[in-house]
Structure formats: C-alpha cells, structure tokens
Design an enzyme around this catalytic site. Structure first.
Site, PDB file in Angstrom:
ATOM      1  N   GLU A  55     -23.883  -0.950  -7.089  1.00 58.30           N
ATOM      2  CA  GLU A  55     -24.647  -1.197  -5.870  1.00 58.30           C
ATOM      3  C   GLU A  55     -25.478   0.050  -5.510  1.00 58.30           C
ATOM      4  OE1 GLU A  55     -22.077  -2.786  -2.973  1.00 58.30           O
ATOM      5  OE2 GLU A  55     -23.713  -3.231  -1.568  1.00 58.30           O
ATOM      6  N   ARG A  98      -7.893  -0.546 -14.164  1.00 55.97           N
ATOM      7  CA  ARG A  98      -6.923  -1.610 -13.909  1.00 55.97           C
ATOM      8  C   ARG A  98      -6.760  -2.570 -15.084  1.00 55.97           C
ATOM      9  NH1 ARG A  98      -8.732  -0.271  -8.652  1.00 55.97           N
ATOM     10  NH2 ARG A  98     -10.584  -1.515  -8.962  1.00 55.97           N
TER      11      ARG A  98
HETATM   12  P1  AMP Z   1     -18.171  -5.737 -10.972  1.00 55.65           P
HETATM   13  O1  AMP Z   1     -18.742  -4.835 -12.026  1.00 55.65           O
HETATM   14  O2  AMP Z   1     -19.041  -5.842  -9.747  1.00 55.65           O
HETATM   15  O3  AMP Z   1     -17.770  -7.091 -11.528  1.00 55.65           O
HETATM   16  O4  AMP Z   1     -16.854  -5.022 -10.449  1.00 55.65           O
HETATM   17  C1  AMP Z   1     -15.701  -5.127 -11.181  1.00 55.65           C
HETATM   18  C2  AMP Z   1     -14.863  -3.883 -11.148  1.00 55.65           C
HETATM   19  O5  AMP Z   1     -14.813  -3.265  -9.864  1.00 55.65           O
HETATM   20  C3  AMP Z   1     -13.446  -4.216 -11.523  1.00 55.65           C
HETATM   21  O6  AMP Z   1     -12.980  -3.217 -12.391  1.00 55.65           O
HETATM   22  C4  AMP Z   1     -12.709  -4.256 -10.210  1.00 55.65           C
HETATM   23  O7  AMP Z   1     -11.460  -3.650 -10.342  1.00 55.65           O
HETATM   24  C5  AMP Z   1     -13.580  -3.496  -9.213  1.00 55.65           C
HETATM   25  N1  AMP Z   1     -13.903  -4.250  -7.983  1.00 55.65           N
HETATM   26  C6  AMP Z   1     -15.123  -4.667  -7.594  1.00 55.65           C
HETATM   27  N2  AMP Z   1     -15.094  -5.290  -6.417  1.00 55.65           N
HETATM   28  C7  AMP Z   1     -13.810  -5.307  -6.028  1.00 55.65           C
HETATM   29  C8  AMP Z   1     -13.109  -5.840  -4.890  1.00 55.65           C
HETATM   30  N3  AMP Z   1     -13.737  -6.486  -3.908  1.00 55.65           N
HETATM   31  N4  AMP Z   1     -11.773  -5.690  -4.851  1.00 55.65           N
HETATM   32  C9  AMP Z   1     -11.121  -5.040  -5.843  1.00 55.65           C
HETATM   33  N5  AMP Z   1     -11.715  -4.510  -6.924  1.00 55.65           N
HETATM   34  C10 AMP Z   1     -13.043  -4.644  -7.033  1.00 55.65           C
END
Ligand code: AMP
Length: 186
Positions: A110, A73
C-alpha cells in the site's frame, strides 16, 4: 479454481468455531486495517491441528514434491503440512536472509515496496509445488512468491491459506490455471 477447501469435515459449525478463534485487531499495523490475529487460533491445539488436517487432506490429491512457505507466517503452517505429506519444505524469505544465490521479486505494498527471495536451485525443473501462507489479502505477496517459484522452474499446482479476505479479490490476481484454496473467507 477452488473457492474454499471442501473437506467434508468443514461444516458450518466448524467454520464458525474456527472463526471464533481468530482475534480482530483494529487499526494494526496502521489505521483502517483490521488485522486478523491467528496467534489465538495457533495456541489452541485442537484448532491448529484441525486447520492443518483439512489443508493436508485437500493437498494429498496434488502429488506435490514440495510445500513452499512465505516468511514469516507461512513458516508456521507450511512445514507442518509438508511433514504430514512426507515431502520437503522450501522457504521464500524477505530480502537478504538466504545464504546462497537467490532470485528476487519486488512487489508493491500500500505504501512502498517489499522484496521476497528464493534460492536459485530451490526446485528441480517442473517440480510440483504447493504455496502456503496464513492469509490472502490483496494477493501481492502470493503473486510475487508464485512468480519466484515459476522463475526457478517450479510448477505451482495450488496456493493455500487459512484466511482469505474475499472483499480484496486477491485470488483474481493469481494466474487462472492455479488453484487458490482457503479455509475461512471474510
Ligand atoms: P497481501 O500481499 O495484501 O495479500 O498480504 C498478505 C500478507 O500480509 C500475508 O503474509 C499476511 O500475513 C499479511 N496480511 C495482510 N493483511 C492482513 C490482515 N488484515 N490481517 C493479517 N495479516 C495480513
């Protein structure tokens, strides 16, 4: 460290207007996660160009040489911002996609791990780079991308998102000398 993009354009009404364009999908991709679906914002031409304009206006001050985007994205938003700033775009991709020699970074999800890659010659030493993704959750993905950029010699001056899940404190995982900006916080 910047909490939110403080464009004078971003009034409370605009924030609410944009938030109403984002669709919540409960229990996707797994039970307990509320997925912030930005496709409903992106298909709205006025809302899409508004978020691009706010981020671009904020990033002008950084005199960056490149925008780097995280697959997938970050590839929707990053190149548009790069184009508006008149600078180049650097892709950070999932494992096995880039054709030339790469530098890798593995990070914890996770459940399990994931891996992102960048071309080893993606930036000139010391080049000022802005990192873009759609959403900041735990910060694991952005931190891995930041590490990659740093490894190949970039000076990451800012990390920008449309959405930040503030309750997950992802911004606290980023190095303290890096600006973290988001338009909408939950
Ligand atoms: P993180 O590494 O946990 O910060 O997750 C970020 C990545 O996962 C980004 O590329 C987001 O597009 C996707 N992502 C994680 N959680 C969500 C969520 N609740 N809604 C949409 N996209 C998410």
């Amino acid at each position: 460290m910047v909490e939110q993009v403080t464009s004078p354009l971003l009034t409370k009404e605009k924030t609410e207007w944009l938030k109403a364009k984002i669709r919540d999908i409960p229990d996707f991709p797994k039970p307990g996660i509320v997925f912030k679906d930005l496709t409903t914002l992106l298909k709205d031409g006025e809302a899409f160009s508004y978020v691009i304009d706010v981020l671009t206006e904020h990033f002008k001050q950084h005199n960056a040489a490149y925008i780097a985007g995280i697959e997938a994205r970050g590839f929707i938003l990053g190149p548009v911002i790069a184009h508006k700033l008149g600078i180049g775009f650097i892709p950070i991709r999932k494992s096995g996609k880039l054709p030339y020699r790469v530098v890798k970074e593995t990070y914890d999800l996770e459940y399990g791990t994931d891996c992102v890659e960048i071309h080893e010659d993606a930036v000139e030493e010391g080049a000022r780079v802005i990192l873009i993704d759609d959403l900041l959750a735990t910060g694991g993905t952005a931190l891995a991308a930041h590490k990659l950029l740093t490894k190949v010699g970039a000076n990451v001056v800012s990390v920008g998102f449309v959405v930040e899940l503030g309750f997950l404190n992802g911004r606290n995982r980023m190095p303290s000398n890096v600006e973290v900006v988001s338009i909408l916080t939950y």
